[in-house]
Design an enzyme around this catalytic site. Structure first.
Site, PDB file in Angstrom:
ATOM      1  N   CYS A   2       1.049  -1.112  -0.147  1.00  0.00           N
ATOM      2  CA  CYS A   2       0.127   0.155  -0.088  1.00  0.00           C
ATOM      3  C   CYS A   2       0.954   1.167  -0.232  1.00  0.00           C
ATOM      4  O   CYS A   2       1.886   1.429   0.740  1.00  0.00           O
ATOM      5  CB  CYS A   2      -1.088  -0.025   1.199  1.00  0.00           C
ATOM      6  SG  CYS A   2      -1.951  -1.128   1.169  1.00  0.00           S
ATOM      7  N   ARG A  41       4.053   0.059  -4.714  1.00  0.00           N
ATOM      8  CA  ARG A  41       3.845  -0.662  -3.385  1.00  0.00           C
ATOM      9  C   ARG A  41       2.603  -1.353  -3.511  1.00  0.00           C
ATOM     10  O   ARG A  41       2.624  -2.154  -2.529  1.00  0.00           O
ATOM     11  CB  ARG A  41       3.862   0.418  -2.440  1.00  0.00           C
ATOM     12  CG  ARG A  41       5.193   1.233  -2.117  1.00  0.00           C
ATOM     13  CD  ARG A  41       4.897   2.283  -1.077  1.00  0.00           C
ATOM     14  NE  ARG A  41       4.939   1.739   0.361  1.00  0.00           N
ATOM     15  CZ  ARG A  41       6.006   1.544   0.954  1.00  0.00           C
ATOM     16  NH1 ARG A  41       7.233   1.907   0.292  1.00  0.00           N
ATOM     17  NH2 ARG A  41       6.141   0.710   1.972  1.00  0.00           N
ATOM     18  N   ASN A 115      -2.525   1.505   5.850  1.00  0.00           N
ATOM     19  CA  ASN A 115      -1.387   0.503   5.338  1.00  0.00           C
ATOM     20  C   ASN A 115      -1.126  -0.421   6.468  1.00  0.00           C
ATOM     21  O   ASN A 115      -0.807  -0.215   7.575  1.00  0.00           O
ATOM     22  CB  ASN A 115       0.023   0.983   4.892  1.00  0.00           C
ATOM     23  CG  ASN A 115       0.876  -0.187   4.469  1.00  0.00           C
ATOM     24  OD1 ASN A 115       0.500  -1.140   4.032  1.00  0.00           O
ATOM     25  ND2 ASN A 115       2.072   0.296   4.466  1.00  0.00           N
ATOM     26  N   GLY A 116      -1.257  -1.705   6.377  1.00  0.00           N
ATOM     27  CA  GLY A 116      -0.993  -2.858   7.553  1.00  0.00           C
ATOM     28  C   GLY A 116      -2.237  -3.645   7.570  1.00  0.00           C
ATOM     29  O   GLY A 116      -2.982  -3.841   6.916  1.00  0.00           O
ATOM     30  N   GLU A 500      17.851 -17.013  -8.107  1.00  0.00           N
ATOM     31  CA  GLU A 500      17.290 -15.689  -8.504  1.00  0.00           C
ATOM     32  C   GLU A 500      16.958 -15.417 -10.029  1.00  0.00           C
ATOM     33  O   GLU A 500      15.941 -14.950 -10.233  1.00  0.00           O
ATOM     34  CB  GLU A 500      18.673 -14.520  -8.183  1.00  0.00           C
ATOM     35  CG  GLU A 500      18.363 -13.243  -8.496  1.00  0.00           C
ATOM     36  CD  GLU A 500      17.142 -12.545  -7.947  1.00  0.00           C
ATOM     37  OE1 GLU A 500      16.623 -13.125  -6.993  1.00  0.00           O
ATOM     38  OE2 GLU A 500      16.957 -11.248  -8.312  1.00  0.00           O
ATOM     39  N   LYS A 504      13.137 -14.325 -10.859  1.00  0.00           N
ATOM     40  CA  LYS A 504      12.702 -13.499 -11.708  1.00  0.00           C
ATOM     41  C   LYS A 504      11.684 -13.825 -12.832  1.00  0.00           C
ATOM     42  O   LYS A 504      10.792 -13.310 -13.093  1.00  0.00           O
ATOM     43  CB  LYS A 504      14.010 -12.940 -12.427  1.00  0.00           C
ATOM     44  CG  LYS A 504      15.077 -11.946 -11.665  1.00  0.00           C
ATOM     45  CD  LYS A 504      14.419 -10.626 -11.338  1.00  0.00           C
ATOM     46  CE  LYS A 504      13.529 -10.663 -10.034  1.00  0.00           C
ATOM     47  NZ  LYS A 504      14.319 -10.530  -8.808  1.00  0.00           N
TER      48      LYS A 504
END
Ligand code: M6R
Length: 631
Positions: A2, A41, A115-116, A500, A504
């Site tokens: 958020c 976000r 947010n949370g 990794e 991706k």
């Protein structure tokens, strides 16, 4: 998770601004600009609320910010000087218009964004329902809004800041809350517990943001807030208290990146820009950290060298890509310093009674500095007496603030949700830390450290070479757009690189991908190999340990014999692999331990190009958010 923006100021309205049309004017412009920069976000839905003489007016829409922009064009909001805005990553309730923030309460006179996660929301909701409150969404946020409204009408006595304090004392969990009320013109009140919030200081205007990108277009002066704090901004003032009204303060800092660094710079996506930023990200992370004699000078570490000398165990705590950087760090630090290094996913660490004490150095790696799992692990480790050193890319974030020491990576803002340049910068910082420990403890001769720093200094130009030669890998990615599954193999430092590479591909192209230690193949994964199965193999340098190279070449032969289509990342001059590979991509020579800084790059380019070929948004992959601020 958020994105949150708040604004209180006196920018002229669009009409009054006249010729200044290109610049943000009015609260709505400022808030929308902040949301544009914070969209990474969370992008399930977005919404804004503004405060005018007539009261509060708001718009919200499911989907990306573009949907809200269209909604605002169809149903414009009035000019205002105070506003809040939100981009959501859904936790409670799906990504619908109703569940989008802001949530209104007090008969539409109060608007709140969050947010949370409010952990005791069910209990509070039952209480508020019994008292006559009505809810139209499935969110915990609407419960917080209703609670704030009820306190405002009760013991809060119509004082928004006091009501926020009282409400926060009843909330459990992690939250950043921003509220405006029609009775309090020019005021935004915010609260934070275990969730990010930064203040931006302007001239006749002040800002709030989940991180500094929320106001980077308008000011570089920022204030880090502490835990359990309330902040009230007006155009002229910023007032900070704790949840009990006691005056508190934050730490002012200057934002050291500019707005241009957070733009695409001519690339079609942030992802491509950030992949191409990597020579600079690594170069900047090395900059100013050693003297002419090759002695490392990590002055900013702020930790007693005697404490570092006494360290007998290092534990790296991190999640996702940052944890893979930690795995690379393990190989290097153990080799250079002969200190045992464990790498653990932050969320596993604190639930298993880990053995840490005053001689344990915790290295917390986090690009955002806000990952809740890592923050909680850091707090737990500190309680056990361990020293904590953060490797972080974000100034003013919580993890470095709560750590004993910090080594900042200087990758600049990373906006694409999937991490690329931060990964290489984290690995670089971890090498610096390893070499610094070796220097401090006398584990290596100064000349050896100097040689390694010289090799590191050559890496940015070598990454540039890989980038300049990326045409072939992009072409291959285009041809593989229909692949259903891709495997990645590596040994030694190539193992975290393989993982990794797989991450991706999963994140960007939604293709099933797994990274394996090549030595593990015969213990199970080889059963996955069938005719045509694409397998990337990260081959160690033939100039390193002989056995390592030879073993990986045998692994390639084993999978080829079973029908795998092998795609090999190898060091220039390694002709031995050609006979066993459908495709070979060469990277420049570099010492074995430093190779991940090069071998990772073709895998990032591959994933990005393949996702692009499939028509996916590489900056904002589905279901993900850049900063995971809930556990
Ligand atoms: O901000 P952090 O480095 O703490 O984030 C850790 C992970 O959430 C992050 O690396 C994630 O795995 C990325 N999506 C990887 O591309």
């Amino acid at each position: 998770m958020c994105g949150i923006v708040g604004y209180a100021g006196r920018r002229p309205s669009a009409a009054a601004a006249g010729e200044l049309k290109s610049h943000a004017h009015g609260a709505l412009d400022v808030v929308m600009e902040g949301l544009r920069r914070l969209e990474y976000r969370g992008y399930d839905s977005a919404g804004v609320a503004v405060l005018t003489e007539a009261g509060i007016d708001s718009r919200k829409k499911s989907g990306k910010l573009a949907n809200l922009t269209a909604e605002l064009a169809a149903a414009p909001l009035p000019e205002a000087t105070t506003g809040i805005g939100h981009t959501r990553w859904a936790t409670h309730g799906g990504p619908t218009d109703e569940n989008a923030h802001p949530h209104l309460a007090d008969g539409g006179r109060l608007a709140l964004i969050h947010n949370g996660i409010i952990e005791n929301f069910a209990e509070l909701k039952a209480e508020l329902l019994a008292a006559g409150a009505e809810f139209i969404s499935e969110t915990d946020t609407e419960v917080a809004a209703a609670l704030l409204a009820s306190v405002y009408r009760g013991e809060g006595g119509g004082d928004l800041a006091l009501s926020m304090q009282l409400a926060c004392r009843r909330l459990e969990g992690a939250f950043t809350l921003l509220a405006i009320h029609a009775d309090s013109p020019d005021v935004v009140v915010a609260a934070r517990r275990n969730s990010p919030l930064v203040v931006g200081l302007g001239d006749g205007e002040n800002f709030l943001g989940s991180d500094v990108s929320g106001f980077i277009d308008f000011t570089r002066r920022a204030v880090e807030l502490g835990q359990d704090q309330i902040v009230t901004i007006t155009p002229e003032s910023v007032e900070i208290t704790d949840f009990y009204g006691n005056p508190a303060s934050g730490t002012e800092f200057e934002v050291n990146w500019d707005a241009a660094a957070a733009e695409k710079g001519g690339y079609p996506s942030f992802m491509e820009k950030e992949i191409n930023d990597q020579p600079q990200a690594v170069g900047d992370t090395l900059l100013g950290r050693s003297d002419l004699e090759g002695r490392l000078t990590l002055d900013e570490l702020r930790v007693d060298p005697e404490d570092l000398k006494a360290v007998n165990k290092i534990m790296v705590l991190a999640c996702g890509t940052s944890a893979y950087a930690g795995q690379v760090a393990k190989y290097a630090i153990e080799h250079w310093c002969r200190i045992p290094v464990e790498v653990e996913l932050s969320h596993e660490f604190r639930y298993r009674d880990p053995i840490v004490d005053g001689n344990t150095l915790i290295v917390a790696i986090s690009q955002s500095g806000e990952t809740m799992d890592t923050l909680m692990a850091v707090r737990y480790a500190k309680e056990q007496g361990a020293k904590v050193l953060a490797i972080c890319n974000t100034n003013g974030s919580t993890i470095p603030r709560e750590s004993d020491a910090v080594l900042y990576t200087h990758a600049g803002p990373e906006i694409a949700v999937a991490s690329t340049k931060a990964f290489l910068a984290q690995i670089t910082a971890a090498y610096l830390l390893g070499l610094y420990l070796a220097q401090l403890r006398g584990d290596k001769f100064q000349g050896e450290i100097k040689d390694m720093l010289t090799d590191l200094a050559k890496v940015p130009a070598k990454i540039q070479q890989v980038l300049d030669n990326s045409g072939q890998i992009k072409e291959l990615a285009g041809l593989m757009a229909d692949a259903k599954s891709v495997l990645f193999l590596g040994r030694h430092v190539g193992f975290p690189v393989a993982m990794e590479g797989a991450l991706k591909l999963k994140e960007l192209a939604y293709i099933h991908a797994e990274g394996f230690a090549a030595g593990e193949l015969k213990h199970g994964p080889i059963a996955l190999i069938e005719e045509g199965q694409p397998v990337f193999v990260v081959v160690p340098s033939p100039r390193g340990r002989d056995s390592l190279h030879a073993k990986v070449v045998s692994n390639i032969q084993e999978i080829r014999a079973r029908g795998a289509k092998t795609i090999v990342i190898a060091e220039e001059g390694d002709d031995a692999v050609k006979a066993y590979a459908e495709h070979v991509f060469y990277v420049p020579e570099t010492p074995t331990l430093l190779a991940p800084l090069l071998t990772t790059v073709p895998l990032q380019i591959f994933a990005c190009a393949l996702a692009t070929a499939k028509g996916y948004d590489v900056d904002q992959p589905r279901n993900l958010a850049k900063s995971v601020t809930v556990e």
